[in-house]
Structures are given as structure tokens and as C-alpha cells.
Design an enzyme around this catalytic site. Structure first.
Site, PDB file in Angstrom:
ATOM      1  N   LEU A  37      -6.979  26.994  14.195  1.00  0.00           N
ATOM      2  CA  LEU A  37      -5.763  26.735  15.140  1.00  0.00           C
ATOM      3  C   LEU A  37      -4.928  25.466  14.700  1.00  0.00           C
ATOM      4  CD1 LEU A  37      -5.171  28.190  17.840  1.00  0.00           C
ATOM      5  CD2 LEU A  37      -6.295  26.266  18.979  1.00  0.00           C
ATOM      6  N   HIS A  38      -3.832  25.658  14.384  1.00  0.00           N
ATOM      7  CA  HIS A  38      -3.080  24.395  13.980  1.00  0.00           C
ATOM      8  C   HIS A  38      -1.549  24.498  14.377  1.00  0.00           C
ATOM      9  CE1 HIS A  38      -2.010  26.880  10.439  1.00  0.00           C
ATOM     10  NE2 HIS A  38      -0.953  25.923  10.525  1.00  0.00           N
ATOM     11  N   ARG A  39      -1.087  25.636  14.796  1.00  0.00           N
ATOM     12  CA  ARG A  39       0.531  25.947  14.973  1.00  0.00           C
ATOM     13  C   ARG A  39       1.124  24.878  15.887  1.00  0.00           C
ATOM     14  NH1 ARG A  39       2.913  28.054  10.936  1.00  0.00           N
ATOM     15  NH2 ARG A  39       1.267  29.580  10.082  1.00  0.00           N
ATOM     16  N   ASP A  79      -4.355  31.160  14.278  1.00  0.00           N
ATOM     17  CA  ASP A  79      -2.651  31.162  14.283  1.00  0.00           C
ATOM     18  C   ASP A  79      -2.218  30.865  13.080  1.00  0.00           C
ATOM     19  OD1 ASP A  79      -3.205  28.697  13.945  1.00  0.00           O
ATOM     20  OD2 ASP A  79      -2.259  27.937  16.094  1.00  0.00           O
TER      21      ASP A  79
END
Ligand code: UD1
Length: 359
Positions: free
Chosen positions: A203-205, A280
Site C-alpha cells: 500500500l503506498h498511493r 494499490d
């Protein structure tokens, strides 16, 4: 002939690896310029080492900051560098701020730009990467698309077809070369994981992790899963979770295991052996597809609709119930023999030949 390749982030190193190798084999004068957007060892240097790439000839060390600060610093430093270098063409892979800075600096200097992974569209204008993609494509001279869909996106936007070349996906090229390493299960053993019983999460957006409510909801769903979850955490996400005081709670959660960012091969092994991938990331949706692991995308949109249409990927968005439901469904589905819309595994070589012909 002298070519510059501008990159700065983990996924761009992966997208460029075989292109760099092919150029070296062909004795082409290719200079890799690293913007310094990613700077932690495991986000950048580790990938150069693992993929046997020569160190970049230049590092612009731009580091973190707001998008404007980061992109602005890149443009200023890149311009100086490109002026000195006397280049014939600038290559940019992907959709990051580093790619945007490379493209904008080059066109301003009347240098032709070649875009690797052109035409990808999520049609979600809130995504910084979507803005970057459109801007890069519209100032590029050579546009290398990974799929038919991407080619059609560009034609719809009025980009002349002579500029477009449907080369295939350079990430697929690289993955195909890893057959033996993929069968290796040392990393699973090291992490004490059994195949097909865990979910692999990244997850990093910005839209997910920088908005505290979204991050809380996603993490709430993850903690409620009946699965054990292996979470390879991006520095940005780790920082945000600490900021909203959720990091320790997740760390103490029985079903979640936090890992530092993994290397390329280990990530592929973790994807291949997972029951389901939750992510994501754009690249991981494709890697899960190629490795036949069902994927749940923690976004409302994707630039890789092909994987959704082929029922290997499901868009869950960021609402807890939808994430739980999509994970239940995908964890019990098997991906059979489906067509691969991402080319024949020779994209990097085709791109290099097209650039040579052009220059
Ligand atoms: C960037 C790309 C994204 C890509 C992702 C892969 C843009 C707009 N986004 O997002 O498309 O999928 O890389 O990782 O270019 N940080 C560190 N160490 C690092 C790098 C970053 O601690 O080595 C931290 C910094 O606090 C930084 C934050 O992470 O401010 C975010 O990094 P940034 O480069 O802004 O974007 P990414 O989230 O990595």
C-alpha cells in the site's frame, strides 16, 4: 548516438532493467540519470545490485518534499545535466514525478522523448500519476505502449499513430527471465510462510495513505481478515501509520506481519505463493496476473483493466466491506489459462531497436 534514461523510483528500475542490459550489449552510449526521488537502500540501490545494473552515472539527490518541490528540483538539476551531456534523446519509464521531470526538461530543450509504458490510463484525475502520464505522453516523440488498450487510449486523445509503437510490457520481459528464481522458496522458508495460506499486501498511493480516514478504513479491513497477511510496507505508509498512531496496533495484530520493503525476486516469490494479493500498486496488479495469483486492487480505478476483464483482478476501492467481500471472493478463485495482453516478452529489445532507428 548518446541517450539519457531518467529514473528515480523502484518501479522505474524494474521497467528499465532489460532495456539497460540490451543497450549495454549493443554498445550504445546510454547514461542512466537517477533523480534521487527514492533514496533508501532497499527502495533503489538494492534493485540495481539485484538486477545486475551498473550504478547510475549521475544522482541528482532531490530527496523528499512536496510534489512541486520534488519535481521542481529535478527539473533544475536535470537541465544542467542534460545541457552538459549533449544527448540525442531522453527515455523516461512509467508515470512518476521523475518521469515527468525528465520529459518536461527534455522537451524544453528540444530533445526528443521516448516514453516506456505510454498510454496507461486509469481515467482518475485525482491520481497524481494519471496527470503525469497524460503530460508525458503528450510531449513524447516515441510512445511505447504495453497493450492494445493503451494504444487505443492514445489514439482517442489524438496522438498520431506514427508516434505509437505497441512494444509490450518491459516488466513482463523481466519477469519471464526469472523462471528459476521464482521456483526458489528460500525466502518463504526464511519467513516461515507456507504457500497459498497468506495474503500479500502492499500500500503506498497518496490517495490511500495520506488521507487518515482512508488509511484507517483499509487497515481496519486488513485486521478483520480471516487470513494471515504479509505486509511489505512502503516508507511513506510506515510514516503515515506512525503519524496516526496505528503502526504499533498493526504490529501487535496477530494476523498481520509487517516486513520492510522486499527485493525484486523476493517480492515475486511472495506474490507467486500468496493465496491472494492486496495492493494499490500498478505493477503488482500485473505481476499477480502473470504469476496467476488472484488480486484485489485497493483503488476505485485501474490502468490495467485487462486484468479485471480477464477476472484475475477485482477493484475493491477503500471501503472495508468491499475489501472483505472482494478478498473472500478472490481468495477462492483460480486463474486458469487466460490470454496475455502484455506482449511477447521482447518489449525492451523492440524499444531499443526503434530508438536506434529513430536517432
Ligand atoms: C512513487 C511514485 C509512484 C510509484 C511509487 C513506487 C510519484 C508521484 N509517485 O510514490 O507512482 O508507484 O513511487 O514506490 O512519483 N520515502 C522514503 N524513502 C525512500 C523513498 C521515499 O522514506 O527511499 C518516503 C519519503 O518520506 C517520501 C515518501 O516516502 O516523502 C513518498 O515518496 P515519493 O517519492 O513522494 O512517492 P512514492 O509514494 O514513493
Amino acid at each position: 548516438m548518446k541517450i539519457a534514461l531518467v529514473l528515480g523510483t523502484r518501479p522505474q528500475i524494474i521497467k528499465s532493467a532489460l532495456f539497460i542490459h540490451s543497450a549495454k550489449k549493443d554498445q550504445i552510449n546510454l547514461e542512466v540519470i537517477h533523480t534521487g526521488q527514492h533514496y533508501d537502500y532497499e527502495m533503489t540501490k538494492a534493485f540495481f545490485e539485484e538486477l545486475n545494473l551498473p550504478d547510475p552515472l549521475a544522482n541528482l539527490n532531490v530527496g523528499s518534499g512536496t510534489h512541486a518541490q520534488q519535481t521542481g528540483r529535478m527539473i533544475l538539476r536535470l537541465e544542467k545535466h542534460l545541457v552538459k551531456g549533449n544527448f540525442d534523446l531522453v527515455v523516461v519509464p512509467g508515470d512518476t514525478n521523475s518521469a515527468l521531470a525528465g520529459a518536461l526538461t527534455a522537451v524544453a530543450m528540444d530533445l526528443p522523448v521516448a516514453h516506456i509504458e505510454a498510454g496507461a490510463r486509469s481515467y482518475d484525475w485525482h491520481m497524481k500519476e494519471e496527470v503525469n502520464r497524460v503530460l508525458i505522453d503528450h510531449c513524447s516523440t516515441l510512445l511505447f505502449t504495453p497493450t492494445r488498450h493503451c494504444t487505443q487510449n492514445l489514439l482517442k486523445e489524438g496522438i498520431p499513430k506514427e508516434k505509437i509503437s505497441e512494444a509490450g510490457d518491459t516488466m513482463y520481459d523481466l519477469l519471464l527471465k526469472q523462471r528459476e528464481k521464482l521456483l526458489d522458496t528460500t525466502s518463504l522458508v526464511k519467513l516461515n510462510l507456507k504457500p497459498k495460506i497468506y495474503a500479500f499486501l502492499t500500500l503506498h498511493r497518496r490517495e490511500n495513505v495520506d488521507v487518515p480516514d482512508n488509511l484507517r478504513t483499509i487497515m481496519g479491513a486488513i485486521m478483520a481478515l480471516k487470513f494471515s497477511v504479509v505486509f511489505a510496507i512502503h516508507p511513506r505508509t510506515s510514516m503515515q501509520l506512525k503519524k496516526i498512531k496505528l503502526y504499533n496496533k498493526i504490529k501487535d495484530q496477530e494476523n498481520v506481519r509487517i516486513l520492510t520493503p522486499r527485493g525484486y525476486h523476493e517480492t515475486l516469490q511472495l506474490i507467486r505463493n500468496a493465496r491472494v494479493v492486496l495492493t494499490d500498486s500498478g505493477g503488482m496488479q500485473k505481476e499477480a496476473f502473470w504469476l496467476k495469483t488472484p488480486c484485489v486492487t485497493l483503488r476505485e480505478s485501474t490502468e490495467w483493466m485487462e486484468t479485471v476483464e480477464l477476472k484475475a483482478n477485482r477493484l475493491a476501492g477503500t471501503k472495508a466491506e468491499a475489501i472483505l467481500e472482494a478478498t473472500r471472493m478472490m481468495a477462492n478463485c483460480k486463474i486458469g489459462e487466460v490470454p496475455n495482453p502484455f506482449g511477447d516478452g521482447n518489449a525492451s529489445e523492440k524499444i531499443l531497436q526503434a530508438i536506434k532507428n529513430y536517432v
